[in-house]
Design an enzyme around this catalytic site. Sequence first.
Site, PDB file in Angstrom:
ATOM      1  N   SER A  97      -5.483   9.437  76.672  1.00  0.00           N
ATOM      2  CA  SER A  97      -5.964   8.119  76.278  1.00  0.00           C
ATOM      3  C   SER A  97      -7.455   7.970  76.609  1.00  0.00           C
ATOM      4  CB  SER A  97      -5.108   7.059  76.972  1.00  0.00           C
ATOM      5  OG  SER A  97      -5.283   5.805  76.368  1.00  0.00           O
ATOM      6  N   ASP A 149       0.684   6.057  66.912  1.00  0.00           N
ATOM      7  CA  ASP A 149       0.272   5.695  68.268  1.00  0.00           C
ATOM      8  C   ASP A 149      -0.303   4.283  68.237  1.00  0.00           C
ATOM      9  OD1 ASP A 149      -1.213   5.371  70.704  1.00  0.00           O
ATOM     10  OD2 ASP A 149      -1.310   7.545  70.918  1.00  0.00           O
ATOM     11  N   HIS A 187       2.659   6.373  72.416  1.00  0.00           N
ATOM     12  CA  HIS A 187       1.308   6.727  72.847  1.00  0.00           C
ATOM     13  C   HIS A 187       1.300   8.089  73.517  1.00  0.00           C
ATOM     14  CE1 HIS A 187      -2.749   6.300  74.076  1.00  0.00           C
ATOM     15  NE2 HIS A 187      -2.525   5.948  75.329  1.00  0.00           N
TER      16      HIS A 187
END
Length: 523
Positions: A240, A465, A493
């Site tokens: 991320s 996502d 995610h």
Amino acid sequence: MKKWIVAIIVIWALVIAAGVTVGVVLVTGDDDEDAGDESSPGSESTSETAPGTSPPADIGTVPPGLESFYGQQVAWEACGANQCGTLEVPLDYAEPDGESIEIALEMAPATGERIGSMVVNPGGPGAPGTDVAAQADAYFAPALLERYDIVGFDPRGTGDSSPVDCVTDSELDAYVAGDPDPDNRREVRDFVETQESFWAGCEEKSGDLGSHVSTIEVARDMDVLRAVLGEEKLPYFGFSYGTRLGATYAELFPDNVGRFVLDGAVDPSLPTLEGSLSQAEGFETALRAYLENCVDDGDCFLGDTVDESLQTIDDLLAEIESEPLPTDEDRDLAIGNAFYGIVLPLYSETNWPLLDQGLQEALDGKGDTLLFLSDFYGSREGGEYVDNSLEAISVINCLDDPWSISAEEVPDYYDEFEEASPTFGRVFAWGLVGCHDTPFQTTEPEIEIDGSGADPIVVIGTTRDPATPYEEAVAMAEQLESAVLLSRDGDGHTAYNKGNACIDDAVHSYFIDGAVPADGKEC
């Protein structure tokens, strides 16, 4: 803790605006039936640098004035089954002889034939990376745990690394519970006053530190850590926001890039406005995927169609805004908590049953599950916040990109945000106010990221996502000169260790054998 949540939640959310969100949710998954049948390939020779020993002499070029930092030794000490220590770095890299700060480290030693030390970052920004080492079994498959020391660090300003501070826990409770979409004069006034108080608290409690927790400075800390670990080239796994950090490192230190995996990648070129629109669309896609699954399974408790189900949720949120739901705790479920409670399970398809539970319970007039999810999202346990991630995220994001708008300007952006996300659009539009009145300004020059000269970098994106939309992974792979794109077709995610054997095998082969996946490989 519910059985289908097995690790940490990390947020990218402007606290006071309840806006943009990015994060990592680690859950068990079953994309492929044989996903758990992992072997431990590889026959590469190993490095035997042990914790606490001097690193080898060949650590590359040391920036002038930083010799003492690059040459330091970490005094590793046992912390459970792992090793913990601290790394000293300058507060301001332009003044290496000035004040220094300490970076908290935790290492989960390799369980088998060791290749080296892999530095990791879970996302955020604001999440303590030492948690990744502490929970290494949840983040990584045995194939990587056997071959690499997993080294987590709390980025400067977070966790136990000189954490920034802005508000009390009770004030933070009020921020999270507040309406993320103020729709009358009183709510807007409260929203603005809350933001002003937040930044005033940051300035008072954090001082000069608040101007020195940028992503660029964290990347510089990573290079000091690389040298201290004795790695000529840095192995790195970023999730991320950790992909932005990794890409920044590749731009600043391309010659020192080792085997890099950037999972759940963000587009480092996107300004705040475009990034917020991208995420609004991503969460709308994820919510609709959840509702489509509910409807397709038959007898969906929210409605017979996706649109009916969306209306049920909209009506529920309107009722909660008007009258918070009671819980068994000493707090009601307010509208801000309800928003986070709904957003959290969208990070992973495996957590959808928990969203079912929370929504069904709320429709019956109780808010316990959604409040639990909101608390878990914000690292609130036992009546207190166990880290400063909700404060650090705003400071870091606003150093990296201070662009913002005033509260009066927000309605001008409603149309484009509601087009991107009819459900969440206005919340994300209010997130644009997040950096307004920030007292901090970075001393680092702006950089354009292409990572020219770096060894191959693996960028991973998941097609649905919610937090880092797939298009952003495509963009990062295009911008990084040496990147290859690895794609997972699925929900949730990030992609690694989520039950997709194709993704996991590609990652393991790359880290262990150096086999770079084919660019454009789809899983």
